[in-house]
Design a protein around this motif. Sequence first.
Motif, PDB file in Angstrom:
ATOM      1  N   SER A  19       0.828  -1.223   0.000  1.00  0.00           N
ATOM      2  CA  SER A  19       0.000   0.000   0.000  1.00  0.00           C
ATOM      3  C   SER A  19       0.855   1.263   0.000  1.00  0.00           C
ATOM      4  N   THR A  20       1.800   1.318  -0.935  1.00  0.00           N
ATOM      5  CA  THR A  20       2.674   2.482  -1.051  1.00  0.00           C
ATOM      6  C   THR A  20       2.798   2.902  -2.514  1.00  0.00           C
ATOM      7  N   ILE A  21       3.199   4.152  -2.694  1.00  0.00           N
ATOM      8  CA  ILE A  21       3.462   4.680  -4.029  1.00  0.00           C
ATOM      9  C   ILE A  21       4.853   5.293  -4.020  1.00  0.00           C
ATOM     10  N   LEU A  22       5.624   5.022  -5.073  1.00  0.00           N
ATOM     11  CA  LEU A  22       6.930   5.636  -5.234  1.00  0.00           C
ATOM     12  C   LEU A  22       6.711   7.008  -5.849  1.00  0.00           C
ATOM     13  N   VAL A  23       7.126   8.050  -5.127  1.00  0.00           N
ATOM     14  CA  VAL A  23       6.886   9.428  -5.561  1.00  0.00           C
ATOM     15  C   VAL A  23       8.206  10.100  -5.891  1.00  0.00           C
ATOM     16  N   LYS A  24       8.269  10.717  -7.069  1.00  0.00           N
ATOM     17  CA  LYS A  24       9.448  11.497  -7.458  1.00  0.00           C
ATOM     18  C   LYS A  24       9.170  12.952  -7.133  1.00  0.00           C
ATOM     19  N   GLY A  25       9.838  13.460  -6.105  1.00  0.00           N
ATOM     20  CA  GLY A  25       9.569  14.808  -5.620  1.00  0.00           C
ATOM     21  C   GLY A  25      10.497  15.853  -6.180  1.00  0.00           C
ATOM     22  N   LYS A  26      10.558  17.001  -5.481  1.00  0.00           N
ATOM     23  CA  LYS A  26      11.400  18.112  -5.906  1.00  0.00           C
ATOM     24  C   LYS A  26      12.868  17.710  -5.862  1.00  0.00           C
ATOM     25  N   GLY A  27      13.646  18.255  -6.807  1.00  0.00           N
ATOM     26  CA  GLY A  27      15.066  17.947  -6.845  1.00  0.00           C
ATOM     27  C   GLY A  27      15.354  16.486  -7.115  1.00  0.00           C
ATOM     28  N   LYS A  28      14.415  15.821  -7.815  1.00  0.00           N
ATOM     29  CA  LYS A  28      14.555  14.402  -8.187  1.00  0.00           C
ATOM     30  C   LYS A  28      14.681  13.481  -6.970  1.00  0.00           C
ATOM     31  N   LYS A  29      14.201  13.944  -5.817  1.00  0.00           N
ATOM     32  CA  LYS A  29      14.226  13.097  -4.621  1.00  0.00           C
ATOM     33  C   LYS A  29      13.054  12.127  -4.676  1.00  0.00           C
ATOM     34  N   GLU A  30      13.319  10.897  -4.278  1.00  0.00           N
ATOM     35  CA  GLU A  30      12.282   9.871  -4.280  1.00  0.00           C
ATOM     36  C   GLU A  30      11.905   9.489  -2.858  1.00  0.00           C
ATOM     37  N   ARG A  31      10.639   9.161  -2.674  1.00  0.00           N
ATOM     38  CA  ARG A  31      10.177   8.712  -1.359  1.00  0.00           C
ATOM     39  C   ARG A  31       8.980   7.779  -1.564  1.00  0.00           C
ATOM     40  N   TYR A  32       8.781   6.887  -0.621  1.00  0.00           N
ATOM     41  CA  TYR A  32       7.621   6.006  -0.645  1.00  0.00           C
ATOM     42  C   TYR A  32       6.563   6.590   0.283  1.00  0.00           C
ATOM     43  N   VAL A  33       5.343   6.709  -0.240  1.00  0.00           N
ATOM     44  CA  VAL A  33       4.245   7.281   0.540  1.00  0.00           C
ATOM     45  C   VAL A  33       3.135   6.235   0.667  1.00  0.00           C
ATOM     46  N   PRO A  34       2.672   5.965   1.880  1.00  0.00           N
ATOM     47  CA  PRO A  34       1.600   4.967   2.057  1.00  0.00           C
ATOM     48  C   PRO A  34       0.227   5.539   1.701  1.00  0.00           C
ATOM     49  N   PHE A  35      -0.696   4.665   1.372  1.00  0.00           N
ATOM     50  CA  PHE A  35      -2.089   5.083   1.168  1.00  0.00           C
ATOM     51  C   PHE A  35      -3.005   4.083   1.851  1.00  0.00           C
ATOM     52  N   GLY A  36      -4.216   4.517   2.166  1.00  0.00           N
ATOM     53  CA  GLY A  36      -5.145   3.705   2.936  1.00  0.00           C
ATOM     54  C   GLY A  36      -6.082   2.872   2.086  1.00  0.00           C
ATOM     55  N   ILE A  37      -7.027   2.221   2.762  1.00  0.00           N
ATOM     56  CA  ILE A  37      -7.896   1.255   2.098  1.00  0.00           C
ATOM     57  C   ILE A  37      -8.866   1.905   1.113  1.00  0.00           C
ATOM     58  N   LEU A  45       5.032  14.518   3.540  1.00  0.00           N
ATOM     59  CA  LEU A  45       4.883  15.611   2.582  1.00  0.00           C
ATOM     60  C   LEU A  45       6.128  15.804   1.720  1.00  0.00           C
ATOM     61  N   GLY A  46       7.253  15.257   2.176  1.00  0.00           N
ATOM     62  CA  GLY A  46       8.497  15.421   1.425  1.00  0.00           C
ATOM     63  C   GLY A  46       9.133  16.773   1.640  1.00  0.00           C
ATOM     64  N   HIS A  47       8.853  17.402   2.797  1.00  0.00           N
ATOM     65  CA  HIS A  47       9.458  18.687   3.124  1.00  0.00           C
ATOM     66  C   HIS A  47      10.895  18.492   3.588  1.00  0.00           C
ATOM     67  N   THR A  48      11.800  19.297   3.050  1.00  0.00           N
ATOM     68  CA  THR A  48      13.193  19.238   3.482  1.00  0.00           C
ATOM     69  C   THR A  48      13.353  19.834   4.871  1.00  0.00           C
ATOM     70  N   HIS A  49      12.646  20.943   5.126  1.00  0.00           N
ATOM     71  CA  HIS A  49      12.771  21.654   6.394  1.00  0.00           C
ATOM     72  C   HIS A  49      11.469  21.561   7.201  1.00  0.00           C
ATOM     73  N   LEU A  50      11.605  21.380   8.487  1.00  0.00           N
ATOM     74  CA  LEU A  50      10.441  21.269   9.367  1.00  0.00           C
ATOM     75  C   LEU A  50       9.616  22.546   9.358  1.00  0.00           C
ATOM     76  N   SER A  51      10.270  23.697   9.127  1.00  0.00           N
ATOM     77  CA  SER A  51       9.563  24.987   9.115  1.00  0.00           C
ATOM     78  C   SER A  51       8.465  25.015   8.052  1.00  0.00           C
ATOM     79  N   SER A  52       8.673  24.272   6.958  1.00  0.00           N
ATOM     80  CA  SER A  52       7.652  24.215   5.904  1.00  0.00           C
ATOM     81  C   SER A  52       6.402  23.499   6.395  1.00  0.00           C
ATOM     82  N   THR A  53       6.592  22.547   7.289  1.00  0.00           N
ATOM     83  CA  THR A  53       5.469  21.783   7.824  1.00  0.00           C
ATOM     84  C   THR A  53       4.785  22.524   8.965  1.00  0.00           C
ATOM     85  N   GLN A  54       5.553  23.337   9.684  1.00  0.00           N
ATOM     86  CA  GLN A  54       5.021  24.000  10.882  1.00  0.00           C
ATOM     87  C   GLN A  54       3.899  24.985  10.586  1.00  0.00           C
TER      88      GLN A  54
END
Length: 295
Positions: free
Chosen positions: A163-181, A265-274
């Motif tokens: 239950s995950t998706i491979l996401v290509k984010g900013k700066g070509k960074k990749e991350r796995y993001v889960p999704f629900g039912i 969210l793929g935020h580099t800095h916590l301030s973006s999330t705050q």
Amino acid sequence: MKDHVNSFLEYLQIEKNYSSYTIEFYKKDIEHFILFMKEQSIATLDDVEYFDARLYVSSLYEQQYARTSAARKISSLRSFFKFLLREKIVHENPFILVIQPKKGVRLPSFLYEEEMQQLFDSCDDSTPLGKRNLALIELLYATGIRVSECANIMVDDVDFEFSTILVKGKGKKERYVPFGIFAAEALESYMNNARSLLVDRSGHRSLFVNARGGPLTVRGIRHVLNDVMKKASLSGKIHPHMFRHSFATHMLNNGADMRTVQELLGHTHLSSTQVYTHVTKEHLRKTYMNSHPRA
């Protein structure tokens, strides 16, 4: 001067790995300053002094640029001259001491959970496009991914087992993001019963397909969301980032910790999330003011 600008833009692309969208903003900001230099009869970049930088900032205020736009231009030029200084093209960075205007805190707009449900209910999943629309908004809300990231998802990026998706984010960074039912069910229904009916003869592997069979673009996603909004009879305009804002706000409202939301969210800095804590606090304040008998 043009060669120096091109060298800087190449540096941003190759060494800093910035997106073409970000680089275009840097280019426009530098070109705007070069126009100012011509107006002030400043011959070379090395002739620019602190006084000239201050004068340029004053001109931005006179032209009534928004604080965010002025701050971005100053930041772009500070980076540009830092690069020139490193390359020994100039002897000082005239923007190093220029104070950036403080940005006003702009709270992200989001949809309430009841409004989200209205959007889901408005999708007619008896048609291929209806199944696509439901899968699209379920995925955006379930993951909080950017619309540009959503448009780039390939069929093979979806992993139903975990239950995950491979996401290509900013700066070509990749991350796995889960999704629900709910998102899983909508995606499976779309991929098994609708996508093959929509995709054109090219057989492209983009997850989401437009009405003509090609890959669904960012602009196309925006059009789909506005159409769903109208069918749901919700007032106001919807923009794609509202799903991202809603995801983060609802996660925090329901007890998720800041670091987890930052990673999702793929935020580099916590301030973006705050910034979302301001939204949740404002939501609590409004609820209190509307509900407490002596508020």
